[in-house]
Design a protein around this motif. Structure first.
Motif, PDB file in Angstrom:
ATOM      1  N   ASP A  71      -1.748  78.398  97.866  1.00 29.27           N
ATOM      2  CA  ASP A  71      -1.975  77.679  96.466  1.00 29.27           C
ATOM      3  C   ASP A  71      -1.875  76.314  96.684  1.00 29.27           C
ATOM      4  O   ASP A  71      -0.822  75.870  96.951  1.00 29.27           O
ATOM      5  CB  ASP A  71      -0.781  78.312  95.667  1.00 29.27           C
ATOM      6  CG  ASP A  71      -1.190  79.736  95.151  1.00 29.27           C
ATOM      7  OD1 ASP A  71      -1.394  80.594  95.914  1.00 29.27           O
ATOM      8  OD2 ASP A  71      -0.554  80.049  93.925  1.00 29.27           O
ATOM      9  N   CYS A 107       1.825  82.840  91.504  1.00 29.21           N
ATOM     10  CA  CYS A 107       2.858  84.036  91.496  1.00 29.21           C
ATOM     11  C   CYS A 107       4.074  83.216  91.129  1.00 29.21           C
ATOM     12  O   CYS A 107       4.232  82.243  91.595  1.00 29.21           O
ATOM     13  CB  CYS A 107       2.883  84.649  92.965  1.00 29.21           C
ATOM     14  SG  CYS A 107       3.483  83.896  94.244  1.00 29.21           S
ATOM     15  N   TYR A 163       6.708  88.818  89.865  1.00 33.95           N
ATOM     16  CA  TYR A 163       7.437  89.881  90.837  1.00 33.95           C
ATOM     17  C   TYR A 163       8.288  90.853  89.922  1.00 33.95           C
ATOM     18  O   TYR A 163       8.340  91.905  90.432  1.00 33.95           O
ATOM     19  CB  TYR A 163       8.327  89.110  91.672  1.00 33.95           C
ATOM     20  CG  TYR A 163       7.497  88.292  92.636  1.00 33.95           C
ATOM     21  CD1 TYR A 163       6.902  89.039  93.774  1.00 33.95           C
ATOM     22  CD2 TYR A 163       7.058  86.841  92.697  1.00 33.95           C
ATOM     23  CE1 TYR A 163       5.775  88.217  94.580  1.00 33.95           C
ATOM     24  CE2 TYR A 163       6.255  86.169  93.661  1.00 33.95           C
ATOM     25  CZ  TYR A 163       5.695  87.028  94.458  1.00 33.95           C
ATOM     26  OH  TYR A 163       4.606  86.273  95.366  1.00 33.95           O
ATOM     27  N   CYS A 203       5.146  81.007  94.459  1.00 28.35           N
ATOM     28  CA  CYS A 203       4.189  79.828  94.607  1.00 28.35           C
ATOM     29  C   CYS A 203       4.815  78.812  93.395  1.00 28.35           C
ATOM     30  O   CYS A 203       4.860  77.576  93.429  1.00 28.35           O
ATOM     31  CB  CYS A 203       2.816  80.029  94.505  1.00 28.35           C
ATOM     32  SG  CYS A 203       2.206  80.702  95.663  1.00 28.35           S
ATOM     33  N   CYS A 262       1.616  81.276  99.962  1.00 25.73           N
ATOM     34  CA  CYS A 262       1.690  82.344  98.870  1.00 25.73           C
ATOM     35  C   CYS A 262       2.528  83.522  99.654  1.00 25.73           C
ATOM     36  O   CYS A 262       2.423  84.083 100.642  1.00 25.73           O
ATOM     37  CB  CYS A 262       0.512  83.000  98.283  1.00 25.73           C
ATOM     38  SG  CYS A 262       0.886  84.174  97.213  1.00 25.73           S
ATOM     39  N   PRO A 263       3.983  83.634  98.965  1.00 30.37           N
ATOM     40  CA  PRO A 263       4.958  84.665  99.565  1.00 30.37           C
ATOM     41  C   PRO A 263       4.697  86.105  99.023  1.00 30.37           C
ATOM     42  O   PRO A 263       5.476  87.033  99.221  1.00 30.37           O
ATOM     43  CB  PRO A 263       6.090  84.289  99.036  1.00 30.37           C
ATOM     44  CG  PRO A 263       5.915  83.536  97.879  1.00 30.37           C
ATOM     45  CD  PRO A 263       4.554  82.852  98.024  1.00 30.37           C
TER      46      PRO A 263
END
Ligand SMILES: [Zn+2]
Length: 207
Positions: A32, A97, A102, A114, A187-188
């Motif tokens: 991102d 995100c 989440y 992010c 990005c996680p």
């Protein structure tokens, strides 16, 4: 080469005319990306930032081609796409995100995101103009990111995140059309398919 650590962020200030090369080291990682102008005279007015909605409506397509520019919220070029050594699949439609995302996906609000990465990244910058940006972000504002290497299927009025099509070592080169700071979040996301598996680090270099 500097690293964007997995699940974390990196920032890079660019003078006008400098370029940044962002490399998808693992092949599947979405980055991102945001850019904010650094004004010659810092003010507390609303920031100028790379804007996906203004880019799409200025170009009248989803993405710039090499030689075309992403524009800011005043429709002035801020980052040009110089080179795209990837399949050319990037997303300008999906929001970053965020903790709320989440939770919606069954995770927790403490999951790395992010949106939080951008906020933490902006806090690391000591240019006076980022004091105002911090304030807006702190109120919950998150500019639409350029989701490099993110594969979003568009069709039939629907948009859908699908597996990445990038390969290890794919990269893009973006040139600053004026002085700005680029913010990059590896990005996680590990619940939806966008990173093609475990989130990984990526690399960048100033050219
Ligand atoms: Zn993300």
């Amino acid at each position: 080469m500097p690293t964007i650590p997995a699940r974390s962020f990196a920032t890079q200030r660019l003078q006008a005319g400098q370029s940044i090369k962002i490399t998808n080291t693992s092949g599947g990682q979405v980055i991102d990306t945001w850019a904010f102008s650094v004004p010659e005279t810092p003010t507390s007015t609303f920031p100028r930032y790379m804007s996906m909605i203004h880019t799409r409506s200025t170009l009248r397509k989803l993405l710039p081609a090499p030689g075309e520019a992403f524009v800011d919220n005043k429709r002035d070029p801020i980052l040009s796409l110089v080179e795209d050594a990837s399949p050319g699949v990037h997303d300008t439609l999906f929001a970053a995100c965020s903790p709320e995302r989440y939770v919606q996906l069954g995770g927790t609000a403490e999951h790395d995101s992010c949106a939080v990465n951008l906020y933490e990244a902006v806090k690391t910058r000591d240019e006076p103009c980022f004091e105002a940006v911090r304030g807006f972000l702190g109120c919950g504002w998150v500019p639409d990111p350029l989701n490099l290497f993110m594969n979003v299927g568009v069709g039939g009025g629907r948009v859908q995140t699908v597996e990445p099509v990038t390969r290890p070592g794919d990269y893009v080169v973006l040139r600053a059309e004026r002085e700005c700071v680029v913010f990059m979040s590896a990005c996680p996301m590990d619940i939806a398919a966008c990173n093609g598996g475990e989130p990984t680090s990526a690399e960048f270099a100033v050219l």
